[in-house]
Design a protein around this motif. Structure first.
Motif, PDB file in Angstrom:
ATOM      1  N   LEU D  99       0.842  -1.203   0.000  1.00 34.96           N
ATOM      2  CA  LEU D  99       0.000   0.000   0.000  1.00 34.96           C
ATOM      3  C   LEU D  99       0.876   1.251   0.000  1.00 34.96           C
ATOM      4  O   LEU D  99       1.969   1.249   0.560  1.00 34.96           O
ATOM      5  CB  LEU D  99      -0.905   0.033   1.234  1.00 34.96           C
ATOM      6  CG  LEU D  99      -1.972  -1.052   1.369  1.00 34.96           C
ATOM      7  CD1 LEU D  99      -2.889  -0.720   2.548  1.00 34.96           C
ATOM      8  CD2 LEU D  99      -2.790  -1.179   0.099  1.00 34.96           C
ATOM      9  N   THR D 102      -1.898   7.850   0.981  1.00 35.48           N
ATOM     10  CA  THR D 102      -2.864   8.065   2.049  1.00 35.48           C
ATOM     11  C   THR D 102      -3.364   6.765   2.649  1.00 35.48           C
ATOM     12  O   THR D 102      -3.508   6.634   3.861  1.00 35.48           O
ATOM     13  CB  THR D 102      -4.110   8.812   1.512  1.00 35.48           C
ATOM     14  OG1 THR D 102      -3.687   9.794   0.598  1.00 35.48           O
ATOM     15  CG2 THR D 102      -4.912   9.410   2.649  1.00 35.48           C
ATOM     16  N   GLU D 103      -3.641   5.776   1.780  1.00 33.44           N
ATOM     17  CA  GLU D 103      -4.215   4.535   2.288  1.00 33.44           C
ATOM     18  C   GLU D 103      -3.247   3.867   3.279  1.00 33.44           C
ATOM     19  O   GLU D 103      -3.654   3.397   4.344  1.00 33.44           O
ATOM     20  CB  GLU D 103      -4.551   3.568   1.145  1.00 33.44           C
ATOM     21  CG  GLU D 103      -5.279   2.334   1.672  1.00 33.44           C
ATOM     22  CD  GLU D 103      -5.803   1.423   0.572  1.00 33.44           C
ATOM     23  OE1 GLU D 103      -5.569   1.688  -0.615  1.00 33.44           O
ATOM     24  OE2 GLU D 103      -6.471   0.432   0.939  1.00 33.44           O
ATOM     25  N   GLU D 106      -3.070   5.936   6.537  1.00 37.23           N
ATOM     26  CA  GLU D 106      -4.272   5.789   7.361  1.00 37.23           C
ATOM     27  C   GLU D 106      -4.360   4.398   7.998  1.00 37.23           C
ATOM     28  O   GLU D 106      -4.833   4.257   9.122  1.00 37.23           O
ATOM     29  CB  GLU D 106      -5.526   6.088   6.528  1.00 37.23           C
ATOM     30  CG  GLU D 106      -5.645   7.578   6.195  1.00 37.23           C
ATOM     31  CD  GLU D 106      -6.906   7.907   5.425  1.00 37.23           C
ATOM     32  OE1 GLU D 106      -7.031   9.059   4.987  1.00 37.23           O
ATOM     33  OE2 GLU D 106      -7.773   7.019   5.271  1.00 37.23           O
ATOM     34  N   ALA D 107      -3.921   3.391   7.257  1.00 37.71           N
ATOM     35  CA  ALA D 107      -3.951   2.036   7.815  1.00 37.71           C
ATOM     36  C   ALA D 107      -3.049   1.955   9.043  1.00 37.71           C
ATOM     37  O   ALA D 107      -3.446   1.460  10.107  1.00 37.71           O
ATOM     38  CB  ALA D 107      -3.516   1.021   6.758  1.00 37.71           C
TER      39      ALA D 107
END
Lengths: 257, 257, 257, 257
Positions: D99, D102-103, D106-107
């Motif tokens: 990943l 942003t993803e 955020e994770a």
């Protein structure tokens, strides 16, 4: 063992209990996994019929002398005269009184003669002796894995047997017990001595909580309570079978009737 | 087995793969736990020396006929003439050519005579026959657990043997293999037939991925790659021992030199 | 089980004992292998923290729902108010009195809120819901094997658990015991009911010889004998620790002092 | 190990093979019992979800830190950014690309925030901190065995894990494999290094015969033979599924079509 047990408690509890107290607590409350953290290995020489009982304890590691690769030695077990017992008349699995006189002498003679003869024929089948010398150069000799089938189960084999302390104690509980066949019990008793020297605190806990103790059934516990309350309990009013009643009275040091 | 495997995948994946595809996938990728969900029990009569190899497979449940309680029957194994093999000269653990002529006849004769004699003396030691009749009312008879020590390891015992499918396949991989002793291999081969009838899809996957396959070592894989690339590899340039080289060439159906 | 036990005795002993008598004899004398001949499989849904205790029983076969393959459901355990217990002050491993009032309400609220929040974030991490619908088509979603690490151990998992009767009884002895954590004990108690319906004679023997019985240590046995002989034994003269003394007196239904 | 293996061969064969040759022979021919004679114990700190995979290896001895007795530390696992992988689109059990953007941010943020919050609430439920200090003297605190249910499976536990060399190699074969989840594989790889230092000859044999080798199925072996004979085999004529064909070609270093 103690270190492994304490990982369960986390930091700070080391001072709470002495090693001895902890070991006794663990053994008494069936916290068996810390006892699995200790391993011991034995190198054992034993008759095949004893090996066949012993190997039923599966949680152990074994490397046995192989009759497929190697020639077995001329070594077999014969009971000492004081262990040459008759079949028990009351217990299908047990021994009765010791044989005497002619019957004893002939039994010993038979066991020795048949074992010796079986070994002589084993060598002849192999066409080879244990020292590697060939008997008849004109012959090939039967394969080792086949010739060995001629040997009786009182011949000795040997193995390395490795086990953890928990499973060793379980083995000793069953095999040092009076119901075990004498020929395996003598091994168990010798091994108990090694446990005593190796882990004396565990040995003492085992002696107190397992070997020297008594398992009361629900009916047995009820009988004890009634006796303590002053009631005169008999087998008939005990709810126990005659055999269990006799065993309970014997354990409590009381007459059975 | 398939139901248990699918609990891992959750609802909705049932349509993804057929039972056959799933079983082949599981067996190929060593997902062994679903195969533990099936159990089979065999009632087996087998010579003691075979039982001694068999019992080394520990992940199984066993109840064996007890020579402490009961009198064994006069039943013993003797190889058929075509299995009366000489010791291998190249393999310490194997069999060579079949014995012939006088040597074969005498070997068979010896095995039969010694077994018969051992059993006769077993009855005399017991002072009892298998049918329960007493031989000499003046004698007590040796305890069963002692008298049995006179019997050779080609006498038959019997047991119930219960095992899960995963551990059964492991047993069969080792014991239906050409390196296993013939006398246990015949049991394994008969059991393979029961597997074929019981779980045919698993049987086929086992035949394809285990029995009919080949385990290449790192060196063996390198040899195969070089051969496929057109290189003329010899044992000397293979990095393999002469024995491993011979075995690899045999498996690939090529001459060893 | 009974058939397997009888192979040990040979032909002709079937009439000696009823099935019930044989089962009681076997269980009482730790002849455990016949009980291994029966298998049972359970399909269980259970919180992860219970599964972690349960899985320590190694002699069983397990296939568990996999969080690597599948999305876990929004299902988690929260104690009923009457099981929301405080830490015991006397026993580091036990529970004390039940929480009440605000503290109880807030504890329950916390457990529910945190579990719900963890699951919401699990779905967001996956970028997928349990029904397979995608949350944000612009995102990839974290791998299932990673996203699941966000879930607390009160979430439910499920498995097939297969075990033989001997090992099941051992499991039940430990996990239906008053010292077991309540959340695993309720499973053990439900399984005890299945044993009662499945093998009622074994169940009754287990109740009589294991659950309802009492294990006396060597010191405890000595105390019982002295009491039966009319001696006034106290903890000080018993050779037992205060704790063991208290437990013994409680088991015998006597005041501790 | 070598001494135990040689008990099978009897006296006089010690000179036949070097230790190294013997070890390689044993490992190559699945003579596994000598490897059971060596034991090693690890003290491991690991996330709960890794512990749950690890504990499935049943032939080992374990003592784990107990959340019933003790308060767990504020320690949890969060993947390094380069291991924050998406779900694989081709493999239900695997990871895809890493990943980003942003993803990913955020994770990571979610995992850290939820774990921290769960621990804060764990302390509040306990009404106690890991250092033993009480939070609110007016409250009792929830029992430890209950409060811990609030913690997610990325929290660390620890245990002593003891295993014999045979079962350790089996564990490492499965868990150091590319199909194992990364988070357990890093433990397996670190343990492989300890094996290399502890038993270097066994390590090398394991590398040659297990890790670096290839298991050919019956169909795969047939393909290799046909290729060596100069035949142009394709997936269609191979008798293999597309997936198995691709894997075989990859292992042989050939293009799949």
């Amino acid at each position: 063992m103690v270190q492994a047990a304490r990982v369960s408690y986390g930091i700070g509890t080391k001072q709470v209990q002495s090693d001895e107290g902890l070991i006794r607590y663990l053994l008494r409350h069936r916290h068996t996994t810390p006892f699995e953290m200790c391993e011991i290995q034995y190198h054992v020489k034993l008759p095949i019929f004893v090996a066949r009982q012993w190997i039923r304890h599966r949680t152990a590691n074994v490397n046995e002398y192989s009759g497929r690769y190697s020639i077995l030695d001329r070594e077999f077990y014969v009971p000492a005269p004081e262990h040459l017992a008759a079949q028990s008349v009351s217990n299908r699995q047990g021994r009765g009184s010791v044989l005497e006189g002619t019957e004893a002498a002939e039994a010993l003679e038979t066991l020795k003669r048949d074992a010796g003869r079986a070994y002589d024929d084993y060598e002849r089948l192999l066409n080879e002796r244990a020292d590697g010398s060939v008997i008849d150069p004109q012959r090939q000799g039967l394969a080792r894995e086949l010739a060995r089938m001629n040997l009786p189960v009182n011949f000795y084999t040997q193995w390395y047997w490795k086990v953890d302390l928990h499973n060793l104690l379980h083995f000793l509980m069953l095999r040092a017990d009076a119901h075990a066949q004498y020929e395996i019990r003598v091994y168990a008793e010798a091994m108990l001595e090694t446990v005593k020297r190796w882990v004396p605190l565990t040995y003492q806990a085992f002696a107190d909580y397992v070997q020297g103790g008594l398992e009361l059934s629900a009916q047995g516990l009820s009988v004890v309570k009634r006796l303590l309350a002053g009631e005169a309990v008999t087998q008939e009013t005990s709810g126990m079978s005659p055999r269990e009643w006799r065993e309970l009275m014997a354990s409590l040091g009381r007459p059975a009737s």
